[in-house]
Design an enzyme around this catalytic site. Structure first.
Site, PDB file in Angstrom:
ATOM      1  N   THR A  13      40.914  31.123  41.293  1.00 60.75           N
ATOM      2  CA  THR A  13      41.312  31.896  39.821  1.00 60.75           C
ATOM      3  C   THR A  13      42.309  33.000  39.969  1.00 60.75           C
ATOM      4  OG1 THR A  13      39.336  32.996  39.957  1.00 60.75           O
ATOM      5  CG2 THR A  13      39.475  30.745  38.686  1.00 60.75           C
ATOM      6  N   GLY A  14      43.339  33.694  39.309  1.00 60.65           N
ATOM      7  CA  GLY A  14      44.434  34.911  39.284  1.00 60.65           C
ATOM      8  C   GLY A  14      44.868  34.059  40.676  1.00 60.65           C
ATOM      9  N   SER A  15      45.818  33.238  40.667  1.00 67.86           N
ATOM     10  CA  SER A  15      46.588  33.619  41.217  1.00 67.86           C
ATOM     11  C   SER A  15      48.118  33.133  41.316  1.00 67.86           C
ATOM     12  CB  SER A  15      46.378  31.472  41.982  1.00 67.86           C
ATOM     13  OG  SER A  15      45.435  30.451  40.799  1.00 67.86           O
ATOM     14  N   THR A  16      48.650  33.326  40.255  1.00 69.15           N
ATOM     15  CA  THR A  16      49.991  33.735  39.839  1.00 69.15           C
ATOM     16  C   THR A  16      50.860  34.646  41.076  1.00 69.15           C
ATOM     17  OG1 THR A  16      49.652  35.167  38.531  1.00 69.15           O
ATOM     18  CG2 THR A  16      50.209  32.769  37.910  1.00 69.15           C
ATOM     19  N   GLY A  18      49.984  37.814  44.635  1.00 69.04           N
ATOM     20  CA  GLY A  18      48.921  38.394  45.530  1.00 69.04           C
ATOM     21  C   GLY A  18      48.051  37.840  46.496  1.00 69.04           C
ATOM     22  N   ILE A  19      46.918  37.703  46.288  1.00 71.30           N
ATOM     23  CA  ILE A  19      46.330  37.449  47.407  1.00 71.30           C
ATOM     24  C   ILE A  19      45.477  35.687  46.532  1.00 71.30           C
ATOM     25  CG2 ILE A  19      43.233  36.815  48.052  1.00 71.30           C
ATOM     26  CD1 ILE A  19      43.657  40.110  48.252  1.00 71.30           C
ATOM     27  N   GLY A  20      45.284  35.667  44.743  1.00 77.43           N
ATOM     28  CA  GLY A  20      45.166  34.573  45.315  1.00 77.43           C
ATOM     29  C   GLY A  20      46.828  33.452  45.527  1.00 77.43           C
ATOM     30  N   SER A 141      35.006  42.756  48.353  1.00 77.67           N
ATOM     31  CA  SER A 141      36.244  43.233  48.785  1.00 77.67           C
ATOM     32  C   SER A 141      35.453  44.321  49.470  1.00 77.67           C
ATOM     33  CB  SER A 141      36.628  44.412  47.217  1.00 77.67           C
ATOM     34  OG  SER A 141      37.323  46.113  47.974  1.00 77.67           O
ATOM     35  N   TYR A 154      34.817  49.520  39.702  1.00 70.46           N
ATOM     36  CA  TYR A 154      35.382  48.167  40.611  1.00 70.46           C
ATOM     37  C   TYR A 154      34.684  48.700  42.303  1.00 70.46           C
ATOM     38  CZ  TYR A 154      38.098  46.164  44.144  1.00 70.46           C
ATOM     39  OH  TYR A 154      38.691  45.190  44.467  1.00 70.46           O
TER      40      TYR A 154
END
Length: 264
Positions: A13-16, A18-20, A141, A154
């Site tokens: 998820t959230g993989s467009t 950065g880390i993803g 994190s 956060y």
């Protein structure tokens, strides 16, 4: 060690970016079929094209959905009903004074960073348990342990992910489904680079100077004394997703450059 994930179906998820994206790249390079997700179809299509360019033989799919909502999670589940590997990476962050963070912002961070992972894990873990194999990861994190005063809202969500990860590992005790949390530190992801770029432009100095100052002032206990790269974080994730990591479950796997100054 040769990690082979051929025949495994992975959702990140959230993989467009950065880390993803780096995790999706690493899993695809190891032979997994990968599903990338993002909020817009345009970003998803760009990520798919980039992954296929890097790994031409990989099977890559994508789903555009707002995973910060129950409806968005259901969209992903409807299009991808089963997974062998689930990487709960989607998340947001933003520095803000504690006294300025309103209820709506607290709720937004909780919905995106925590509830997306809860909803998806609740669904995909059941299939993994039935097949008696699976890998679930929560991208937490070091801020979940060292709560940053400038981002209490956060840090709270990242602490929650540590609790959920450990608890779900216990729920799946005795199976070949492992559940772990990954703890990056400050990483050269898209969001962090944008923040540093804005600071550099505002102060009229280079991004390199801002990066070095950020680590020195905000993470002085860092042993590597620099930001990590998304690929360095992804390496830990790919290993934890591998068959070789079968005895690692319920763990908080640090890839934060030694910032957390405790032995356990």
């Amino acid at each position: 060690m040769q990690i082979n994930l051929s025949g495994k179906h992975a959702i990140i998820t959230g993989s467009t970016a950065g880390i993803g994206f780096a995790i999706a790249q690493g899993l695809a390079s190891a032979g997994a079929d990968v599903v990338v997700t993002g909020r817009t179809q345009a970003r998803v299509d760009e990520a798919i094209a980039a992954l296929k360019k890097d790994a031409p033989n990989a099977k890559v799919e994508g789903v555009a959905a707002d995973l910060g909502t129950a409806e968005g999670c259901q969209t992903l589940i409807a299009q991808q009903p089963s997974a062998d590997i689930l990487i709960n990476n989607v998340g947001i962050f933003a520095p803000q004074d504690f006294f300025d963070v309103d209820d709506a912002t607290w709720q937004q961070f909780f919905d995106i960073n925590v509830m997306s992972a809860v909803r998806l894990s609740r669904h995909y873990a059941q299939g993994m348990r039935e097949r008696d194999w699976g890998r679930i990861q929560f991208i937490s994190s070091e801020s979940g342990i060292n709560i940053p005063s400038e981002m209490v809202h956060y840090g709270m969500t990242k602490s929650a992910l540590l609790s959920i990860s450990r608890g779900l590992a216990k729920v799946l005790s005795g199976t070949q489904v492992t559940v772990n949390a990954i703890l990056p530190g400050p990483t050269r992801s898209e969001g962090v680079l944008n923040m540093i770029g804005d600071m550099a432009e505002k102060e009229g100095i280079s991004q390199q100077e801002v990066e070095a100052r950020f680590v020195k002032e905000n993470r002085p206990s860092s042993i590597i004394q620099r930001l990590a790269t998304p690929e360095e974080v992804a390496n830990m994730s790919v290993y934890a997703a591998s068959p070789q990591a079968s005895a690692t479950s319920g763990a908080a796997l640090r890839v934060e450059g030694g910032i957390v100054d405790t032995l356990t």
